[in-house]
Design an enzyme around this catalytic site. Structure first.
Site, PDB file in Angstrom:
ATOM      1  CG  HIS A 128      -1.839  -1.117   1.374  1.00  0.00           C
ATOM      2  ND1 HIS A 128      -1.703  -2.092   2.325  1.00  0.00           N
ATOM      3  CD2 HIS A 128      -2.949  -1.446   0.672  1.00  0.00           C
ATOM      4  CE1 HIS A 128      -2.689  -2.968   2.220  1.00  0.00           C
ATOM      5  NE2 HIS A 128      -3.458  -2.609   1.218  1.00  0.00           N
ATOM      6  CE  LYS A 169      -1.354 -10.189  -3.203  1.00  0.00           C
ATOM      7  NZ  LYS A 169      -2.620  -9.878  -2.642  1.00  0.00           N
ATOM      8  CB  SER A 202      -1.439 -10.218   1.092  1.00  0.00           C
ATOM      9  OG  SER A 202      -2.780 -10.388   1.513  1.00  0.00           O
ATOM     10  CB  SER A 203      -4.139  -7.076   4.723  1.00  0.00           C
ATOM     11  OG  SER A 203      -3.914  -5.880   4.020  1.00  0.00           O
TER      12      SER A 203
HETATM   13  P1  AMP Z   1      -6.401  -3.928  -0.434  1.00  0.00           P
HETATM   14  O1  AMP Z   1      -6.280  -3.121   0.801  1.00  0.00           O
HETATM   15  O2  AMP Z   1      -5.944  -5.334  -0.296  1.00  0.00           O
HETATM   16  O3  AMP Z   1      -7.734  -3.770  -1.106  1.00  0.00           O
HETATM   17  O4  AMP Z   1      -5.370  -3.287  -1.452  1.00  0.00           O
HETATM   18  C1  AMP Z   1      -5.444  -1.920  -1.815  1.00  0.00           C
HETATM   19  C2  AMP Z   1      -4.569  -1.690  -3.023  1.00  0.00           C
HETATM   20  O5  AMP Z   1      -3.223  -2.064  -2.714  1.00  0.00           O
HETATM   21  C3  AMP Z   1      -5.003  -2.541  -4.239  1.00  0.00           C
HETATM   22  O6  AMP Z   1      -4.925  -1.746  -5.404  1.00  0.00           O
HETATM   23  C4  AMP Z   1      -3.989  -3.646  -4.237  1.00  0.00           C
HETATM   24  O7  AMP Z   1      -3.746  -4.199  -5.523  1.00  0.00           O
HETATM   25  C5  AMP Z   1      -2.745  -2.935  -3.721  1.00  0.00           C
HETATM   26  N1  AMP Z   1      -1.800  -3.905  -3.163  1.00  0.00           N
HETATM   27  C6  AMP Z   1      -2.089  -4.897  -2.283  1.00  0.00           C
HETATM   28  N2  AMP Z   1      -0.987  -5.644  -2.047  1.00  0.00           N
HETATM   29  C7  AMP Z   1       0.007  -5.100  -2.801  1.00  0.00           C
HETATM   30  C8  AMP Z   1       1.382  -5.425  -2.991  1.00  0.00           C
HETATM   31  N3  AMP Z   1       1.954  -6.460  -2.382  1.00  0.00           N
HETATM   32  N4  AMP Z   1       2.113  -4.651  -3.829  1.00  0.00           N
HETATM   33  C9  AMP Z   1       1.533  -3.592  -4.461  1.00  0.00           C
HETATM   34  N5  AMP Z   1       0.244  -3.243  -4.332  1.00  0.00           N
HETATM   35  C10 AMP Z   1      -0.521  -3.981  -3.505  1.00  0.00           C
END
Ligand code: AMP
Length: 284
Positions: free
Chosen positions: A37, A151, A187-188
């Site tokens: 993020h 991702k 990843s979270s």
């Molecule tokens: P999320 O909070 O999982 O919905 O992710 C929010 C944004 O962060 C989304 O656009 C994801 O694709 C991006 N994101 C999540 N993990 C990664 C990562 N390891 N590297 C780059 N971007 C990420």
């Protein structure tokens, strides 16, 4: 960093910047922020004048209610990280701000098979929720730039399609995947892996890289079988391994079939579902 909980206050603040001709960069997230993020926020800080990050655990995109309950919520740490990154605005709306009872949110876009393959097939309803929340957030923030991660390859593909079809005046900027030292895509959900599985999950990126090395010389059916086999280690269960066209997400049979090819995987590590991908070919 300014923090807003309501659309009204956020929009009033954004208007002041927009009047001055400032560009707005937007990073939507579910929170539990990590370096992936952060890399999106950093990119926005470089390319856009004002960076808005949202944290909203969108119930509509969780096809598994247990996953929604267990999703990590770390607002205090998230705020600290965003402060460190000098994020201009944090938006933390309530469910009622995003989905007011009187809102009619019809998204009149035909997503075709973009919606039904891979994640769409295995997480029914997930993309309905993603498209809905991103459209709603775009309507609220009206950013010049939207930052999303490679991702979630299928996710950004759908959003790009929606932006094109609805002629939304926002440019999507896709940022590369941030990985842990062993190659596991950040990843979270990684926080919920056991220590052992977190180490063993290195196999996912290793397999993707091996597939990339072999892609020119091998039939893709064989490659997919090879990958499924490699990913079937103790405690791990691959849900799919697909090799697809990077635009249509339709299966590709061999390296000469398309000028843009990506391999995508979803793997259960114990009871945690992980996704990852690698671009095998991109000619343009
Ligand atoms: P999320 O909070 O999982 O919905 O992710 C929010 C944004 O962060 C989304 O656009 C994801 O694709 C991006 N994101 C999540 N993990 C990664 C990562 N390891 N590297 C780059 N971007 C990420």
């Amino acid at each position: 960093m300014q923090v807003f909980k309501t659309n009204k206050n956020l929009q009033a603040s954004l208007l002041k910047y927009k009047i001055k001709g400032k560009t707005i960069g937007f990073v939507p997230t579910l929170g539990a922020l990590h370096e992936g993020h952060a890399s999106l926020v950093e990119r926005s800080k470089r390319l856009s004048d004002i960076t808005v990050c949202s944290i909203f655990v969108n119930p509509a995109q969780f096809n598994d209610p247990k996953d929604l309950i267990k999703y990590p919520r770390t607002l205090k740490e998230d705020k600290n990280l965003l402060e460190e990154l000098k994020t201009d605005i944090l938006f933390i709306p309530s469910k009622d701000e995003i989905y007011p009872a009187d809102l009619q949110l019809e998204i009149d876009v035909d997503f075709g098979s973009l919606f039904t393959v891979m994640e769409g097939e295995h997480r029914p309803g997930h993309f309905d929720g993603v498209v809905k929340v991103v459209k709603r957030l775009l309507d609220i923030v009206c950013p010049d730039h939207l930052y999303m991660g490679q991702k979630d390859f299928q996710q950004f593909s759908l959003i790009q399609h929606m932006i094109d079809e609805l002629e939304i005046p926002t440019q999507l900027i896709v940022c590369k995947i941030k990985r842990e030292p062993n190659g596991l895509a950040m990843s979270s959900r990684n926080e919920r892996l056991t220590k052992e599985n977190r180490e063993k999950a290195a196999i996912i990126y290793k397999t993707l890289k091996a597939v990339k090395r072999k892609a020119k010389d091998k039939d893709f059916e064989q490659l997919k079988e090879y990958a499924m086999d490699k990913l079937s280690i103790e405690n791990f269960k691959p849900e799919y391994f697909e090799i697809v066209d990077g635009r249509t997400l339709q299966s590709v049979n061999d390296y000469e079939d398309s000028d843009y090819i990506v391999a995508c995987a979803a793997v259960w590590a114990g009871d945690i579902r992980l996704i990852d991908n690698i671009i095998l070919k991109k000619e343009q």
